[in-house]
Write a protein that holds these residues in place. Structure first.
Motif, short mmCIF file in Angstrom:
data_model
loop_
_atom_site.label_atom_id
_atom_site.label_comp_id
_atom_site.label_asym_id
_atom_site.label_seq_id
_atom_site.Cartn_x
_atom_site.Cartn_y
_atom_site.Cartn_z
N LYS A 263 102.35 -9.50 -34.21
CA LYS A 263 102.54 -9.25 -32.32
C LYS A 263 101.60 -7.50 -32.34
O LYS A 263 101.86 -7.08 -32.44
N GLY B 230 106.42 -20.45 -36.14
CA GLY B 230 107.16 -20.95 -34.69
C GLY B 230 108.17 -20.63 -35.24
O GLY B 230 109.39 -21.58 -35.96
N LEU C 152 104.19 -16.85 -40.01
CA LEU C 152 105.60 -16.37 -39.60
C LEU C 152 105.19 -14.98 -38.63
O LEU C 152 104.55 -14.80 -38.55
N GLY C 153 106.26 -14.83 -38.20
CA GLY C 153 106.49 -14.04 -36.99
C GLY C 153 107.95 -12.94 -37.27
O GLY C 153 108.11 -12.37 -38.34
O1 LIG Z 1 103.74 -16.98 -32.96
C1 LIG Z 1 104.21 -17.03 -34.30
C2 LIG Z 1 103.37 -16.09 -35.42
O2 LIG Z 1 101.89 -15.35 -34.39
C3 LIG Z 1 105.97 -16.94 -34.54
O3 LIG Z 1 106.42 -16.35 -34.30
P1 LIG Z 1 108.25 -16.18 -34.33
O4 LIG Z 1 108.21 -16.66 -35.82
O5 LIG Z 1 108.63 -14.97 -33.54
O6 LIG Z 1 108.52 -17.51 -33.44
#
Ligand SMILES: O=C(CO)COP(=O)(O)O
Length: 255
Positions: free
Chosen positions: A12, A211, A230-231
């Protein structure tokens, strides 16, 4: 041999330039030595911010890590200030591109027409779309799967057959993104298995879950997903390694 589990991440806009390079270096080092990757049980993709694509592509040279952008223009090269073309991404060596993430739909008003145009353009340039679908509100898995199938059909409406690149569908329930924990394993499994069955009958592709995913989730999903998107929970690269350890354990258990 069964298909490798797809383990991908979008950074992101969290990291700075150097921080992105440091993180990618750590994950690349892990990938070069981890048996889940070297033995072909896990396939990786990383989506860093645009300015870091070139150095990260150079960094992963000689590995099979796929690098992708978090966005692309729906237009061919031309007078589109501030946009990045599919042609340039493909020329650079990107192999995938994220399309339709909930944050782009919500904050940048990306609608389904735009998602379909981007998906078609990515495909014609040989870029695998990481097509994000998901329901807005928490509810039952039947309704979630129907909504996601509707979104997939809409997104693929402009894409010629046969597809010119692999399709990756990231099931990301909007309400589980940026949350303290992922959707329940039962919910994820029920939805992902329906989406996978749909794709199996409609030109192929694989379904991964995203998510608030992190270490431990893949093991709990017991083979019902083809991988993870993953994020935040892999911002410490050691978490990425833990997930690859899980891939090995799952592989050993399936033999
Ligand atoms: O949108 C996501 C992956 O692009 C998930 O993000 P998160 O795991 O930080 O919630």
């Amino acid at each position: 041999m069964t298909a490798p589990l797809l383990i991908g991440t979008s950074l992101k806009m969290y990291f700075g330039y150097q921080q992105t390079l440091d993180w990618c270096r750590q994950v690349t080092d892990i990938a070069r030595r981890h048996p889940a990757v070297t033995q072909g049980h896990a396939a990786l993709f990383i989506m860093p911010s645009f300015p870091t694509l070139a150095p990260v592509l150079e960094m992963v040279r000689g590995t099979d890590i796929r690098i992708g952008a978090q966005n692309l223009s729906d237009q061919p090269p031309g007078a589109w200030t501030g946009e990045v073309s599919a042609a340039m991404l493909a020329e650079m060596g990107c192999r995938c591109v994220e399309i339709g993430h909930a944050e782009r739909r919500r904050h940048f008003h990306e609608d389904e027409t735009l998602v379909a145009a981007k998906t078609a353009l990515a495909m014609t340039h040989g870029l695998s779309p990481v097509l994000c679908v998901g329901e807005g509100e928490e509810g039952d898995p039947e309704a979630a799967a129907s909504e996601c199938i509707r979104q997939m059909e809409s997104a693929l409406a402009e894409t010629p057959h046969p597809r010119e690149a692999d399709l990756i569908v990231a099931y990301e329930p909007h309400w589980a993104i940026g949350a303290s924990q992922p959707a329940s394993s039962e919910h994820i499994s029920a939805v992902c298995m329906k989406l996978q069955a749909y794709l199996d009958g409609h030109g192929g592709g694989c379904v991964i879950y995203g998510g608030s995913a992190g270490p431990g989730l893949l093991s709990r999903l017991e083979g019902s997903v083809q991988g993870m998107f993953l994020g935040r929970f892999v911002h410490d690269a050691r978490a990425f390694e833990q997930i690859l350890d899980e891939v090995m354990t799952l592989h050993a258990a399936s033999r």
